[in-house]
Motif scaffolding. Sequence first.
Motif, PDB file in Angstrom:
ATOM      1  N   ASP A  46      19.689  19.087   2.316  1.00 38.84           N
ATOM      2  CA  ASP A  46      19.182  20.408   1.947  1.00 38.84           C
ATOM      3  C   ASP A  46      20.096  21.558   2.345  1.00 38.84           C
ATOM      4  OD1 ASP A  46      18.807  20.494   4.684  1.00 38.84           O
ATOM      5  OD2 ASP A  46      16.606  20.539   4.599  1.00 38.84           O
TER       6      ASP A  46
ATOM      7  N   LEU B 153      11.086  17.081  -5.910  1.00 38.13           N
ATOM      8  CA  LEU B 153      11.648  18.435  -5.970  1.00 38.13           C
ATOM      9  C   LEU B 153      11.266  19.067  -7.303  1.00 38.13           C
ATOM     10  CD1 LEU B 153      13.612  20.690  -5.017  1.00 38.13           C
ATOM     11  CD2 LEU B 153      15.474  19.307  -5.941  1.00 38.13           C
TER      12      LEU B 153
ATOM     13  N   ARG C  67      14.045  28.877  -9.693  1.00 36.48           N
ATOM     14  CA  ARG C  67      13.838  28.757  -8.245  1.00 36.48           C
ATOM     15  C   ARG C  67      13.395  27.344  -7.881  1.00 36.48           C
ATOM     16  NH1 ARG C  67      14.452  33.717  -4.917  1.00 36.48           N
ATOM     17  NH2 ARG C  67      14.832  35.317  -6.489  1.00 36.48           N
ATOM     18  N   ILE C  68      13.615  27.007  -6.610  1.00 38.09           N
ATOM     19  CA  ILE C  68      13.021  25.784  -6.065  1.00 38.09           C
ATOM     20  C   ILE C  68      11.545  26.089  -5.814  1.00 38.09           C
ATOM     21  CG2 ILE C  68      13.080  24.059  -4.241  1.00 38.09           C
ATOM     22  CD1 ILE C  68      15.655  24.129  -5.870  1.00 38.09           C
ATOM     23  N   LYS C  69      10.685  25.484  -6.583  1.00 46.67           N
ATOM     24  CA  LYS C  69       9.254  25.762  -6.458  1.00 46.67           C
ATOM     25  C   LYS C  69       8.654  25.037  -5.271  1.00 46.67           C
ATOM     26  CE  LYS C  69       5.453  27.583  -8.332  1.00 46.67           C
ATOM     27  NZ  LYS C  69       5.271  29.034  -8.538  1.00 46.67           N
ATOM     28  N   SER C  70       9.061  23.780  -5.088  1.00 50.12           N
ATOM     29  CA  SER C  70       8.538  23.021  -3.948  1.00 50.12           C
ATOM     30  C   SER C  70       9.432  21.839  -3.651  1.00 50.12           C
ATOM     31  CB  SER C  70       7.109  22.535  -4.229  1.00 50.12           C
ATOM     32  OG  SER C  70       7.097  21.585  -5.273  1.00 50.12           O
ATOM     33  N   VAL C  71       9.445  21.430  -2.384  1.00 50.19           N
ATOM     34  CA  VAL C  71      10.074  20.188  -1.936  1.00 50.19           C
ATOM     35  C   VAL C  71       9.015  19.500  -1.089  1.00 50.19           C
ATOM     36  CG1 VAL C  71      12.014  19.122  -0.734  1.00 50.19           C
ATOM     37  CG2 VAL C  71      12.313  21.347  -1.843  1.00 50.19           C
ATOM     38  N   ALA C  72       8.395  18.470  -1.635  1.00 47.84           N
ATOM     39  CA  ALA C  72       7.216  17.902  -0.984  1.00 47.84           C
ATOM     40  C   ALA C  72       7.284  16.387  -0.941  1.00 47.84           C
ATOM     41  CB  ALA C  72       5.945  18.352  -1.714  1.00 47.84           C
TER      42      ALA C  72
ATOM     43  N   GLN D 198       3.314  13.875  -5.808  1.00 47.83           N
ATOM     44  CA  GLN D 198       2.622  15.064  -6.293  1.00 47.83           C
ATOM     45  C   GLN D 198       2.619  15.080  -7.812  1.00 47.83           C
ATOM     46  OE1 GLN D 198       1.174  17.200  -4.112  1.00 47.83           O
ATOM     47  NE2 GLN D 198       1.899  15.890  -2.442  1.00 47.83           N
TER      48      GLN D 198
ATOM     49  N   GLU E 265      15.246  24.643  -0.515  1.00 45.01           N
ATOM     50  CA  GLU E 265      13.966  24.881   0.145  1.00 45.01           C
ATOM     51  C   GLU E 265      13.110  25.722  -0.788  1.00 45.01           C
ATOM     52  OE1 GLU E 265      14.716  28.891   2.759  1.00 45.01           O
ATOM     53  OE2 GLU E 265      15.330  27.005   3.684  1.00 45.01           O
ATOM     54  N   GLU E 266      11.850  25.827  -0.484  1.00 42.39           N
ATOM     55  CA  GLU E 266      10.944  26.564  -1.353  1.00 42.39           C
ATOM     56  C   GLU E 266      11.421  28.002  -1.552  1.00 42.39           C
ATOM     57  OE1 GLU E 266       6.233  27.897  -1.443  1.00 42.39           O
ATOM     58  OE2 GLU E 266       6.853  26.125  -0.296  1.00 42.39           O
ATOM     59  N   ASN E 267      11.462  28.430  -2.809  1.00 45.02           N
ATOM     60  CA  ASN E 267      11.821  29.774  -3.262  1.00 45.02           C
ATOM     61  C   ASN E 267      13.317  30.071  -3.212  1.00 45.02           C
ATOM     62  OD1 ASN E 267      10.708  32.082  -4.523  1.00 45.02           O
ATOM     63  ND2 ASN E 267      11.090  33.280  -2.691  1.00 45.02           N
TER      64      ASN E 267
END
Length: 489
Positions: free
Chosen positions: A79, A91, A97-102, A106, A442-444
Amino acid sequence: MFTCVSAESNSEGGVRGCLCHRPEIQTLTRRIDAQLSRRGFVAGAGASIAALGLPGRARAQAATEPPRPIVFTNFLLFDGKPGAVREGLRLLVEGGRIKSVAAGDQPAPEGARTIDCGGRVVMPGMIDAHWHSVFAALPVSSLFAADVGYIFLAASAEAERTLMRGFTTVRDLGGPSFPLKQAIDEGIVLGPRIYPCGAMITTTGGHGDLRPLQDIPRSPGGPLSPMEETGGAMIADSADEVRLRVREQLLQGASQIKLVGGGGVSSPRTSLDMTTFSEPELRAGVESAGDWNTYVAVHAYAPQTIQRAIAAGAQCIEHAHLMDELTAKLMADKDIWLSIQPFLGDEDTGVLTGQSRINQLQVFAGTDTAYALAKAHKIKTAFGSDLLFSSRLAARQGVMLTHLSRWYANAEILTMATATNGELLAMSGPRNPYPGKLGVIEENALADLLVVDGNPIEDIGLIAAPEKTLALIMKDGKIVKDTLTVPRP
């Protein structure tokens, strides 16, 4: 400049298969032929790009349909931050944008595209903190003699190659890159994000003063020399002139300012021990940039030049290959950035002659000591390549990054070229042309990322062969290279 080679009338009185007869093209051609001269290098190129008025393919599509969200699965994540790669993540990229990394399985948004990375490494797009977008690939003879249209066409081609090497962002440290940046941002050509400084600002006789002798003497406040009118460098010989030149670059959209504090390798009439600007002159530039809430990077090799720049308030030093222990400690104590290039030998620069050769050998000899001092004193260190005047050398951008393995672990190298360089870019504050976080996943954060066929933390050499190892390149949430879902020929 533009000629029609084939035109076929259609029922509406237009043409098919050729754009030469479009009113926009005809207007542009007349404007270029009438106005674009070497003395109007920057203004003319910018006006020509703006006058074109033809939307790039990406912008045309964006106007009709929103981009689909993209979900990346089955990958190892680096990251941009120190630490090992992570697995078991999904991802999501949406709206640039990066909306989420979870973790976990999901559910994907409706209409999303899913890309299986096949266990490859996903990492942030790389950043080159010292690049010259217009000067990187063309020899000096072409830059002085070629038509301005050719120069910018060559620069746009090199910009695309830069992006295809995995460098999704560059900090341009000298040159008329404003028109190229505009064309890239508007989707007219492919290329990296550009953080421009515009013309480097130097003194009479300083690095970057490549005027022929017939242009000397210079009259303060007099007309600009042809060299200055190209936008590559500007001469300033007093604090007031420094303020003027700094403000001119900021007016054009500079995100940071470059002041030349001493001699340089590619200026054959200078030596690296020289110090050019006085401390009050440097301070005038720093204060003028500070008034616009951005910073100054000072080109400096010798200890006394670096120390004078720091005393004047500079926040970033470019090069510093000749620095000594005292200077390194001062940089660390004052929390000054070091933007340095790992030049090791002729294969990185080509063989120069005369005084430039003397300067070049001094840089090679000082590289190892400078990096050792930077590490020992924990100086904030950025990676830049500063490759000039050769398409062959420009192609070594990734190779230059691998040179850092002499002093750093692979993970440290990748962090420097991503998250660390992203921190340096953020120093431009409100002058940042791309608000958002770069160099991290990372997020955002802004969605610039690479999918690497292999693990560069285990083998940094993968970065040196991007045409083979970069399976996917994304910039601003848009995929510009994809061999995962589009098989290689």
